[in-house]
Design a protein around this motif. Sequence first.
Motif, PDB file in Angstrom:
ATOM      1  N   GLU A  10       0.849  -1.193   0.000  1.00 53.85           N
ATOM      2  CA  GLU A  10       0.000   0.000   0.000  1.00 53.85           C
ATOM      3  C   GLU A  10       0.889   1.250   0.000  1.00 53.85           C
ATOM      4  OE1 GLU A  10      -2.998   1.478   0.031  1.00 53.85           O
ATOM      5  OE2 GLU A  10      -2.143   3.342   0.812  1.00 53.85           O
ATOM      6  N   THR A  11       0.711   2.092  -1.019  1.00 59.78           N
ATOM      7  CA  THR A  11       1.480   3.355  -1.060  1.00 59.78           C
ATOM      8  C   THR A  11       0.620   4.495  -1.614  1.00 59.78           C
ATOM      9  OG1 THR A  11       2.317   2.976  -3.302  1.00 59.78           O
ATOM     10  CG2 THR A  11       3.709   2.178  -1.506  1.00 59.78           C
ATOM     11  N   SER A  12      -0.681   4.517  -1.298  1.00 62.04           N
ATOM     12  CA  SER A  12      -1.531   5.528  -1.952  1.00 62.04           C
ATOM     13  C   SER A  12      -1.369   6.928  -1.379  1.00 62.04           C
ATOM     14  CB  SER A  12      -2.990   5.113  -1.876  1.00 62.04           C
ATOM     15  OG  SER A  12      -3.445   5.204  -0.554  1.00 62.04           O
ATOM     16  N   GLU A  15       1.653   6.460   3.915  1.00 59.17           N
ATOM     17  CA  GLU A  15       2.092   5.264   4.630  1.00 59.17           C
ATOM     18  C   GLU A  15       2.588   4.226   3.632  1.00 59.17           C
ATOM     19  OE1 GLU A  15       1.564   5.594   7.876  1.00 59.17           O
ATOM     20  OE2 GLU A  15      -0.238   6.828   8.067  1.00 59.17           O
ATOM     21  N   THR A  16       3.822   3.715   3.859  1.00 61.62           N
ATOM     22  CA  THR A  16       4.272   2.553   3.105  1.00 61.62           C
ATOM     23  C   THR A  16       3.841   1.356   3.933  1.00 61.62           C
ATOM     24  OG1 THR A  16       6.248   3.836   2.541  1.00 61.62           O
ATOM     25  CG2 THR A  16       6.271   1.489   1.981  1.00 61.62           C
ATOM     26  N   GLY A  17       2.825   0.640   3.450  1.00 58.87           N
ATOM     27  CA  GLY A  17       2.296  -0.484   4.222  1.00 58.87           C
ATOM     28  C   GLY A  17       2.564  -1.797   3.519  1.00 58.87           C
ATOM     29  N   ILE A  18       3.145  -2.748   4.252  1.00 58.84           N
ATOM     30  CA  ILE A  18       3.352  -4.092   3.719  1.00 58.84           C
ATOM     31  C   ILE A  18       2.649  -5.055   4.669  1.00 58.84           C
ATOM     32  CG2 ILE A  18       5.019  -5.872   3.052  1.00 58.84           C
ATOM     33  CD1 ILE A  18       5.309  -3.352   1.346  1.00 58.84           C
ATOM     34  N   GLY A  19       1.698  -5.796   4.137  1.00 59.70           N
ATOM     35  CA  GLY A  19       0.959  -6.753   4.962  1.00 59.70           C
ATOM     36  C   GLY A  19       1.070  -8.136   4.369  1.00 59.70           C
ATOM     37  N   LEU A  31       4.411  -1.002   8.842  1.00 58.70           N
ATOM     38  CA  LEU A  31       4.188   0.354   8.316  1.00 58.70           C
ATOM     39  C   LEU A  31       5.437   1.199   8.459  1.00 58.70           C
ATOM     40  CD1 LEU A  31       0.920   2.054   9.640  1.00 58.70           C
ATOM     41  CD2 LEU A  31       1.421   1.295   7.311  1.00 58.70           C
ATOM     42  N   ALA A  32       5.701   2.005   7.430  1.00 57.24           N
ATOM     43  CA  ALA A  32       6.667   3.093   7.564  1.00 57.24           C
ATOM     44  C   ALA A  32       5.899   4.341   7.160  1.00 57.24           C
ATOM     45  CB  ALA A  32       7.851   2.866   6.635  1.00 57.24           C
ATOM     46  N   PRO A  59      13.231  -1.987   2.879  1.00 51.77           N
ATOM     47  CA  PRO A  59      13.314  -2.306   4.315  1.00 51.77           C
ATOM     48  C   PRO A  59      11.975  -2.750   4.914  1.00 51.77           C
ATOM     49  CG  PRO A  59      14.320  -0.153   3.857  1.00 51.77           C
ATOM     50  CD  PRO A  59      13.744  -0.643   2.571  1.00 51.77           C
ATOM     51  N   THR A  60      10.877  -2.149   4.447  1.00 50.58           N
ATOM     52  CA  THR A  60       9.572  -2.504   5.029  1.00 50.58           C
ATOM     53  C   THR A  60       9.138  -3.902   4.584  1.00 50.58           C
ATOM     54  OG1 THR A  60       9.046  -0.152   4.936  1.00 50.58           O
ATOM     55  CG2 THR A  60       7.242  -1.619   5.487  1.00 50.58           C
ATOM     56  N   ILE A  61       9.430  -4.235   3.330  1.00 49.06           N
ATOM     57  CA  ILE A  61       9.132  -5.604   2.872  1.00 49.06           C
ATOM     58  C   ILE A  61       9.936  -6.603   3.710  1.00 49.06           C
ATOM     59  CG2 ILE A  61       9.406  -7.267   0.973  1.00 49.06           C
ATOM     60  CD1 ILE A  61       8.799  -4.985  -0.993  1.00 49.06           C
TER      61      ILE A  61
END
Length: 343
Positions: A10-12, A15-19, A31-32, A59-61
């Motif tokens: 998610e990068t809309s 927030e850089t979100g990896i779930g 989250l970053a 890094p978030t992945i």
Amino acid sequence: MTNPLILGIETSCDETGIGIVRGTELLADTLASSVEEHARFGGVVPEVASRAHVEAMIPTIKKSVAAAGINLNQIDAIAVTSGPGLAGALVVGVAAAKALGVALNKPVYGVNHLASHVAVDTLENGKLPEPTLALLVSGGHSSLLKVNNINYEIESLGKTLDDAAGEAFDKIARVMGLGFPGGPAVDNEAKNGNNNAIKFPRGLTQAEDWRTRPFDFSFSGLKTAVARYLESTPQYKRADVAASFQEAIVDVLLQKSLAACKTTGIESLVIAGGVAANSRLRQLAEQRCADAGIRLRIPSPILCTDNGAMVAALGSLMSSAGRAPSAIDFSATSSLAVTSVSV
Ligand code: KG4
Ligand code: ZN
């Protein structure tokens, strides 16, 4: 595929979100956020957000994969927000998803951010009733939706004609000096205030509105009313203004949601999006839905605001339902319609 292992990106926005989910089981939600870099501007600066996504992506992945205790090769598919959102920010996520897809030889699902906000509820509360109504309230959107099937069929019953609910929270917080993002700040401030201290207007609730646009919202009149009140009342009590403003928004969101339930005969309501984290909305929704015999579902506050798990959740539902992944040349679409569940 049953219980697919899905990585969501998610990068809309900021927030850089990896779930990572397996079926409807949440394995990791990392989250970053670049929110602090935007705070001094009082709103998200697109170029700053895009750059932050580029820096945070790998890094978030890595963090998320470690938290889930999996190996990247094990994932069955990748899901990524393809829209709506900030164009430059979306492109970073879409490019990362495609690169991973090609490198790992896995399918990629480009999915809708708004549908993902609703889909995340399945991680906590299981399969969504079909159909269900959904009140989707975020920083960029406010809509009442009839969700026939979260994978492919969402109808819009109404939407905001001006500001989104979250945007109204953010703007009012700014004029009251409560900082950015405004939603959590107003929510907090309102805890010490009186909901009924000031009678602020409820947009689009006149008899004529109920006849002609019953499920649309408008928050610009409320915003103006609050600004006027602040100007004309130098000794105002900030907590009372916050609480009364919040009550006006929450009241009208729920009036319209329950009216939509009644009109459509649908007895199930999901509330989703960043504003669904609001404590007063959650409390009043519970009361009013109980009174009206409506089954209410709201994700935990942490899953209401933007995150990667919601994207993975929708990807998982699509993969489980045997839906085809996106063609590799799909693009980020900043104005993707709420009714386009995937691209
Ligand atoms: O869904 P989201 O994280 O991002 C978008 O897709 O826009 O929603 C962000 C919005 C912001 O406007 C923020 O102020 C609002 O959700 N928000 C809240 C609360 N937490 C976040 N609004 C009211 N009360 C809250 N507790
Ligand atoms: Zn969102």
